[in-house]
Design a protein around this motif. Structure first.
Motif, PDB file in Angstrom:
ATOM      1  N   THR A 133      36.682  47.518  45.490  1.00  0.00           N
ATOM      2  CA  THR A 133      36.388  46.689  46.774  1.00  0.00           C
ATOM      3  C   THR A 133      35.755  45.526  46.981  1.00  0.00           C
ATOM      4  O   THR A 133      36.263  45.064  47.880  1.00  0.00           O
ATOM      5  N   ASN A 134      34.614  45.602  46.497  1.00  0.00           N
ATOM      6  CA  ASN A 134      34.234  45.064  46.185  1.00  0.00           C
ATOM      7  C   ASN A 134      33.696  44.176  46.008  1.00  0.00           C
ATOM      8  O   ASN A 134      34.757  43.427  44.497  1.00  0.00           O
ATOM      9  N   PRO A 135      34.165  42.303  46.897  1.00  0.00           N
ATOM     10  CA  PRO A 135      35.197  40.854  45.580  1.00  0.00           C
ATOM     11  C   PRO A 135      34.364  40.648  44.898  1.00  0.00           C
ATOM     12  O   PRO A 135      34.859  39.379  44.558  1.00  0.00           O
ATOM     13  N   ASN A 136      32.354  40.492  44.705  1.00  0.00           N
ATOM     14  CA  ASN A 136      32.029  40.569  44.082  1.00  0.00           C
ATOM     15  C   ASN A 136      32.397  40.699  42.529  1.00  0.00           C
ATOM     16  O   ASN A 136      31.720  39.628  41.693  1.00  0.00           O
ATOM     17  N   VAL A 138      34.901  41.231  39.843  1.00  0.00           N
ATOM     18  CA  VAL A 138      36.765  41.036  39.284  1.00  0.00           C
ATOM     19  C   VAL A 138      37.356  42.181  38.975  1.00  0.00           C
ATOM     20  O   VAL A 138      36.554  42.492  37.806  1.00  0.00           O
ATOM     21  N   SER A 152      42.167  39.990  40.223  1.00  0.00           N
ATOM     22  CA  SER A 152      41.383  39.386  41.009  1.00  0.00           C
ATOM     23  C   SER A 152      40.608  40.056  41.958  1.00  0.00           C
ATOM     24  O   SER A 152      39.524  40.637  41.364  1.00  0.00           O
ATOM     25  N   ARG A 153      39.706  39.777  43.017  1.00  0.00           N
ATOM     26  CA  ARG A 153      38.590  39.751  44.041  1.00  0.00           C
ATOM     27  C   ARG A 153      39.045  41.234  43.803  1.00  0.00           C
ATOM     28  O   ARG A 153      38.064  42.165  45.102  1.00  0.00           O
ATOM     29  N   SER A 154      40.612  41.604  44.674  1.00  0.00           N
ATOM     30  CA  SER A 154      40.927  42.672  45.085  1.00  0.00           C
ATOM     31  C   SER A 154      41.297  43.826  44.354  1.00  0.00           C
ATOM     32  O   SER A 154      40.950  43.311  43.477  1.00  0.00           O
ATOM     33  N   GLU A 197      41.534  31.751  44.597  1.00  0.00           N
ATOM     34  CA  GLU A 197      40.621  34.141  43.897  1.00  0.00           C
ATOM     35  C   GLU A 197      39.121  33.407  43.733  1.00  0.00           C
ATOM     36  O   GLU A 197      38.312  33.980  43.580  1.00  0.00           O
TER      37      GLU A 197
END
Length: 237
Positions: A133-136, A138, A152-154, A197
């Protein structure tokens, strides 16, 4: 090719931070050379500080002629006038790169006799939900032949049905490009998905390029934040 930008948005000057007595960018350069997989290894930078640092150790370094929005743009400028077939992008914040993973990426092109593959990259399985779940971090999803479908970062895939077992993969910032794909990248404008993104690999997908993903179980430590640097320093000892 190791793109090396001094003013990183999340962690400015991270490539010049100390890692075991040498700057991060020097550690990454030395690790790439040590694999003995490449005809040439270059750092490509917009920074006189980084340029002088690599020059001082006798390394090969190129100064970018202009500002670039991504590492791929920076490398495209660097290879434009070079006689190369394949260019490998190793991010400057990847001092723990390993030769076996890089070798797997290179093998993709040796087996691609019809030249259907535009670029190849690495992914590693992840199971920790905080990392997923960390957006950093990828993430990438692939088809049954390990061609990239989306980055995605999601969290992708979204766990709508928790009874279905699905793997999550982290995209590692190492690319191998055909030269023509790099030059195409440079001339094609950024589209909304990439802009949203902030993941440059998405541009290739948006323009129909084929990205072959190679699984590796060597995760290493990418230095995106001060906390990553602390972990890298502990691991280096």
């Amino acid at each position: 090719m190791i793109p090396a930008r001094y003013q990183a948005s999340r962690f400015p000057a991270k490539l010049m931070q100390d890692l075991g007595g040498k700057p991060v960018i020097v550690r990454t350069y030395e690790a790439a050379v040590r694999t003995k997989l490449f005809d040439e290894v270059y750092v490509v930078t917009d920074s006189k500080i980084i340029f002088d640092t690599i020059s001082a150790i006798g390394g090969k370094v190129l100064m970018s002629k202009k500002e670039h929005e991504s590492g791929s743009d920076r490398i495209a400028e660097a290879v434009m006038d070079l006689d190369v077939d394949i260019a490998i992008n190793v991010q400057g914040d990847e001092p723990f790169i390993d030769g076996e993973s890089l070798k797997k990426v290179i093998e993709v092109f040796k087996n691609d006799t019809n030249e259907d593959i535009d670029l190849a990259s690495l992914m590693t399985p992840i199971t920790d939900w905080d990392e997923i779940t960390n957006p950093n971090t990828v993430k990438v999803i692939v088809d049954h032949q390990n061609f990239a479908l989306y980055f995605s970062r999601s969290p992708i895939p979204y766990p709508r049905d928790e009874n279905v077992d699905a793997k999550y993969y982290k995209h590692k910032g190492i690319y191998a490009f055909r030269k023509r794909a790099l030059l195409d990248f440079q001339r094609l404008p950024m589209l909304p998905l990439e802009a949203k993104e902030k993941i440059e690999a998405i541009r290739f997908l948006e323009y129909g390029k084929k990205i072959k993903m190679v699984e590796t179980h060597v995760s290493g430590i990418e230095i995106d934040t001060p906390e990553d640097l602390e972990r890298a320093q502990k691991a280096w000892r």
